[in-house]
Write a protein that holds these residues in place. Structure first.
Motif, short mmCIF file in Angstrom:
data_model
loop_
_atom_site.label_atom_id
_atom_site.label_comp_id
_atom_site.label_asym_id
_atom_site.label_seq_id
_atom_site.Cartn_x
_atom_site.Cartn_y
_atom_site.Cartn_z
N GLN A 148 0.87 -1.19 0.00
CA GLN A 148 0.00 0.00 0.00
C GLN A 148 0.90 1.23 0.00
OE1 GLN A 148 -3.51 -0.04 2.51
NE2 GLN A 148 -3.80 -2.21 2.19
N CYS A 149 1.27 1.73 1.19
CA CYS A 149 2.18 2.89 1.16
C CYS A 149 3.52 2.51 0.53
CB CYS A 149 2.35 3.51 2.54
SG CYS A 149 3.61 2.77 3.60
N GLY A 150 3.90 1.25 0.68
CA GLY A 150 5.09 0.76 -0.01
C GLY A 150 6.39 0.90 0.75
N PHE A 151 6.34 1.45 1.95
CA PHE A 151 7.58 1.73 2.67
C PHE A 151 8.24 0.46 3.20
CE2 PHE A 151 10.31 4.36 5.52
CZ PHE A 151 10.68 5.31 4.59
N CYS A 152 7.43 -0.52 3.60
CA CYS A 152 8.00 -1.78 4.08
C CYS A 152 8.28 -2.73 2.93
CB CYS A 152 7.04 -2.46 5.07
SG CYS A 152 5.58 -3.17 4.26
N LEU A 183 7.72 -6.30 9.30
CA LEU A 183 6.45 -5.72 9.74
C LEU A 183 5.91 -4.73 8.71
CD1 LEU A 183 7.34 -5.04 13.48
CD2 LEU A 183 5.78 -6.80 12.62
N CYS A 184 4.59 -4.67 8.65
CA CYS A 184 3.89 -3.73 7.76
C CYS A 184 2.83 -3.04 8.57
CB CYS A 184 3.25 -4.51 6.61
SG CYS A 184 2.06 -3.54 5.65
N ARG A 185 2.61 -1.73 8.34
CA ARG A 185 1.59 -1.01 9.08
C ARG A 185 0.28 -0.89 8.31
NH1 ARG A 185 -0.95 -0.32 13.66
NH2 ARG A 185 -0.77 1.75 14.60
N CYS A 186 0.37 -0.79 6.98
CA CYS A 186 -0.87 -0.65 6.20
C CYS A 186 -1.69 -1.94 6.21
CB CYS A 186 -0.56 -0.29 4.76
SG CYS A 186 0.31 1.27 4.54
N GLY A 187 -1.03 -3.06 6.47
CA GLY A 187 -1.75 -4.33 6.51
C GLY A 187 -1.77 -5.01 5.16
N THR A 188 -0.60 -5.29 4.60
CA THR A 188 -0.53 -5.91 3.28
C THR A 188 -0.23 -7.40 3.34
OG1 THR A 188 1.81 -5.34 3.10
CG2 THR A 188 0.25 -3.77 2.20
N TYR A 189 -0.31 -7.96 4.55
CA TYR A 189 0.11 -9.36 4.70
C TYR A 189 -0.70 -10.33 3.83
CZ TYR A 189 2.33 -7.62 9.02
OH TYR A 189 3.08 -6.94 9.95
#
Lengths: 208, 708
Positions: A148-152, A183-189
């Motif tokens: 999503q945001c792509g940072f992770c 870890l991801c914050r946007c929830g892309t798992y």
């Protein structure tokens, strides 16, 4: 995954932590920094604190830099070589956003000193594929919207590469364990899981 | 003037399809440049002296040694002697130096002394807290009479703690002065068009002289609307040092001061008639989000019993100020309300699904919720799996099901778009909007390409630059409605101009032309057509441009959605560990532009919800007032192995389509806390009253309930 989970205790900077441990490592791992300073006067080699020559093998290319011994591999990549695909997030060896391969093994670049990365084969996200010519893992991430945001994301892609290199036909459970270091914050798992299962299917199928 | 509406369902080539986000390739290859990744020639790095106390007055400050340290180029005193500091890690001094390490060395050479003052950090104290501010009680109907008449009542205490936004890309920016009066800044922001005025106010130059960029950004979730003090001070450091300066927060301040969703606690009493209709509600809630206290959660949430009263008490604390967190006040209100009514269903010995279905009648969207509950029940096999509370088998691991429902507005914000058609056939849309990872860029491209009858790869979308036509801040699920409406209008206007130029060639009036399949063609006679590129050449030497603005609610956009979620958990009653088995989200959001990125919003929201339901909490030490877990080791986010199976079902079809576009970012993140808490209560037979549902809290609840 072989990952260094050392985190500095609250209130102690990672720099202090490394300063102690790096000196320790350079002086056979047993000497305290005080003893190491004594050893320096006796002619033993102690690097720093000023910049020292450092040679890094990154993505098949040799880079000669002048770095203070306390500079992490991540800061060397981002601030000295403008290789900014590896992200700085937790900066304490927890989140995996800075994952790179060192001699084929995934490591947190924020938890490796640049001087300790010398002589190793380092591969960053920049070595994997380009937007025009994606690596199959990257193509699967795009197809399954595993960002999503792509940072992770670059860290996840590199960790996925290392994981699939060792486990080309993983089950869902193995994926969940193997990528547990990121870890991801946007929830892309959900997308990442689907992407890796799809890559596996592309290599000959099999059941999750 | 064209008629502004969306194409009919069978005329859509792109809208509503499952389309991969356009910036996927640059994100997966690490080539997308975020503010954190901007390296300007001669750029300096910032480190900051933070106040270690939650409440203190600065008594001495000496930066003279720091200023002399190697590599130091600028030192700014942000708060000087005499200033009273209101929370831990407030910024005192910022230092720009040639490397992060050099800046940090200099930070250690700054001498600061404080008079430590008493602090208060316990938002749960409610009325007993100093400076607690009670709002007026809100009363509807006759709560006392309804309580007396209720067949069953249930009373409980529930709490949800302060959590942090924990954006992967920390807050911050790179500032560079192009001359004495002009500032350029690369920011990680939810409001690229809003920042120039904020920089201008802080630096004393005209807003017209500030240009901000945000092509990609690493997460905001409501915490990145403001330039923040570190933005203004970064600009000032850059001016003092006569060099570009990067200031990105380290992780400890990022978690402590740059993210804060207010806590909420409530005593709730609720009652129903024998048939399960909720007739009575009484609640008192309180919570904190720093010195300003907290907003009032809208309670009771979604369900509106005829007789109800609610009062909120705001508790100021010495913690950093609250920031909007995805669906402000709603996750709190939802958790508190849906837990209380689930407990009432248990007291009535009613299946919560039937209970929620019945009480959907006293919401504003009865039909939507009932259809969604039906769908969710199918997807999670509710009727097959559900057992009465606490009757989930003899073994130590208990399974349970829970349900919740939520609502949100999501009306599109003010947005302007400029579409250009170039003589070579290329097409560009420009908006000073930003893509938080929601898919904004992709949505704009889909609308533009669909309107001009072009394939997706034939259009260019330029966003993330304040010099483009202004678009609103991305918050409150307002972006998709705003940018899709402005882009649709700009593209329709541009096309209308083009058709006028092409009409003589095709020998019909422009009204009889349409843009389809890469051509301009005569309606009803596709053989009479002109390829797009040839048509575009008719614009002449300079590009044709048209501007469109979001007109507000109407044919293109709307507001107001309802969603439901269901959770299945297993709880180990010996260890207290809660494991996610499955979650189902059923959500409406009007007309969906990109089904793939819409679903991703829901998946992401479910996972974010699992985080705050099971692991996330800012743990504040009452003795020092400091956050104890301000790192990613102990501020726990769920990992890929913690989420179970996730099912997302978007409500689609003519009834939903005809409403137009409605925002989606917030709604699906509202229910997970309640649905998961209700599932745990169903599994183990007692309510765990506080989120997150950590093993210690689960075991304590079991013991208190006599179940251990």
């Amino acid at each position: 995954m072989a990952k260094d989970k050392k985190a500095a205790p609250p209130g102690v900077s990672r720099r202090d932590f490394f300063r102690g441990s790096a000196v320790g490592a350079l002086s056979t791992g047993l000497l305290s920094s005080t003893v190491a300073e004594g050893a320096q006067t006796a002619g033993a080699q102690v690097l720093g604190p000023g910049p020292v020559p450092v040679t890094l093998q990154i993505n098949g290319k040799s880079h000669r830099l002048q770095l203070e011994p306390r500079v992490t591999l991540l800061d060397a990549l981002r601030n000295h070589l403008d290789l900014t695909g590896s992200k700085k997030v937790c900066d304490r060896g927890t989140c995996g956003a800075c994952t790179v391969l060192m001699d084929g093994k995934p490591v947190y670049a924020c938890a490796v000193l640049a001087i300790d990365a010398q002589g190793k084969r380092i591969e960053t996200i920049e070595s994997l594929g380009t937007p025009e010519k994606l690596h199959p893992i990257q193509a699967a991430f795009v197809e399954h919207d595993a960002q999503q945001c792509g940072f992770c994301t670059p860290g996840f892609v590199v960790a996925s590469k290392a994981f699939l290199d060792r486990n080309p036909r993983p089950t869902r459970q193995q994926i969940e364990k193997g990528l547990g270091g990121n870890l991801c914050r946007c929830g892309t798992y959900a997308g990442i899981r689907a992407a890796l299962l799809a890559v596996k299917a592309g290599k000959g199928g099999g059941n999750a | 003037m064209p008629e502004y509406k969306w194409p009919d369902a069978n005329d859509r080539d792109l809208i509503g399809k499952r389309i991969s986000r356009l910036d996927g390739p640059v994100k997966v290859t690490g080539t997308a440049k975020y503010a954190f990744d901007i390296n300007r020639p001669g750029m300096l790095f910032t480190r900051t002296v933070y106040c270690p106390h939650a409440h203190a007055r600065i008594t001495k400050l000496d930066t003279s040694e720091a200023a002399k340290m190697p590599g130091v180029k600028a030192v700014r005193i942000i708060q000087n002697v005499g200033t009273e500091i209101q929370w831990a890690l407030d910024e005192i001094v910022a230092i720009a130096a040639t490397s992060e390490d050099a800046a940090e060395d200099a930070v250690r050479a700054v001498k600061v002394e404080y008079e430590v003052l008493p602090h208060f950090v316990n938002g749960e104290a409610g009325e007993k807290a100093p400076q607690a501010k009670a709002a007026q009680q809100n009363v509807v109907g006759d709560p006392n009479g309804a309580k007396a008449a209720a067949a069953v009542t249930s009373k409980g205490y529930y709490g949800i703690p302060t959590i942090s936004h924990c954006c992967m890309e920390a807050h911050g920016q790179v500032c560079e002065w192009t001359d004495e009066q002009h500032l350029e800044a690369w920011c990680t922001t939810q409001s690229v068009a809003g920042l120039p005025a904020q920089f201008a106010e802080g630096t004393g130059i005209p807003a017209a002289n500030v240009r901000t960029h945000c092509e990609y950004m690493g997460g905001g979730f409501g915490s990145k609307f403001s330039v923040d003090r570190w933005g203004v001070e970064c600009a000032k450091l850059a001016k003092d040092a006569k060099a570009p300066v990067k200031w990105m927060l380290e992780r400890e301040p990022e978690l402590t001061i740059a993210g804060d969703r207010p806590s909420a606690y409530a005593e709730i009493e609720v009652g129903a008639s024998q048939d399960g209709t909720i007739t009575y509600w009484s609640s008192k809630s309180w919570g904190s989000g720093g010195p300003g206290g907290s907003g009032s959660p809208p309670m009771p949430y979604v369900i509106q019993p005829a007789n109800r009263r609610h009062q909120h008490i705001s508790v100021p604390t010495h913690m950093a100020s609250a920031r909007a967190w995805r669906a402000p006040n709603h996750p709190q209100a939802c958790f508190l309300t849906m837990s209380a009514i689930d407990d009432l269903a248990a007291a009535l010995k009613m299946d919560p699904l039937d209970f929620f279905m019945k009480n959907a009648a006293i919401t504003q969207r009865a039909a939507v919720y009932q259809e969604e509950l039906q769908k969710g029940a199918e997807l999670i096999e509710w009727k097959k799996k559900w057992r009465p509370r606490g009757q989930n088998g003899p073994g130590p691991v208990k399974r349970g099901l829970g349900v919740s429902m939520h609502t949100w507005g999501g009306l599109g914000h003010n947005s302007n778009c400029e579409v250009s058609i170039f003589p070579d056939g290329s097409v560009e849309a420009k908006l000073a909007s930003q893509d938080l990872g929601t898919g904004t860029r992709t949505v704009i491209a889909i609308v533009l390409a669909e309107t001009l009858g072009l394939p997706l790869n034939a259009v260019k979308v330029s966003i993330g630059d304040s010099s483009f036509p202004p678009s609103g801040a991305s918050g409150g699920s307002t972006t998709v409605g705003g940018v899709s409406a402005s882009t649709r209008r700009a593209a329709q206007l541009a096309l209308e101009q083009l058709l006028v130029k092409v009409a003589p060639d095709l020998g019909v009036p422009p009204e009889q032309l349409e843009a389809e399949k890469g051509t301009i063609r005569v309606k009803g006679n596709p053989t009479k057509s002109m390829p797009w590129k040839q048509a575009a050449a008719r614009v002449g030497m300079t590009p044709l441009t048209a501007k469109g603005a979001n007109p507000g609610a109407g044919k293109l956009i709307d507001q107001g959605v309802g969603g439901i979620q269901m959770a299945e958990v297993s709880v180990d009653t010996e260890t207290g560990i809660v494991k996610m088995e499955k979650m189902v989200a059923v959500q409406d959001c009007g007309l969906i532009i990109d089904l793939k990125t819409a679903e991703s919003q829901c998946y992401g929201a479910l996972i974010m919800g699992i985080c705050y339901a099971l692991t996330e909490e800012k743990i504040i030490d009452p003795v020092t007032g400091r956050m104890l877990n301000a790192n990613m080791e102990f501020y726990k986010l769920a990992g890929i192995g913690d989420i179970g199976e996730l099912v997302v079902h978007m409500m689609t079809g003519p009834e939903y389509d005809k409403r137009g576009v409605i925002g989606l970012g917030e709604p699906p993140v509202i229910s997970p806390g309640a649905a998961i808490s209700n599932a745990v209560a169903n599994a183990i037979g007692v309510r765990v009253p506080h989120l997150p549902l950590t093993p210690d809290r689960v075991l304590a609840a079991l013991e208190k309930g006599g179940m251990s």
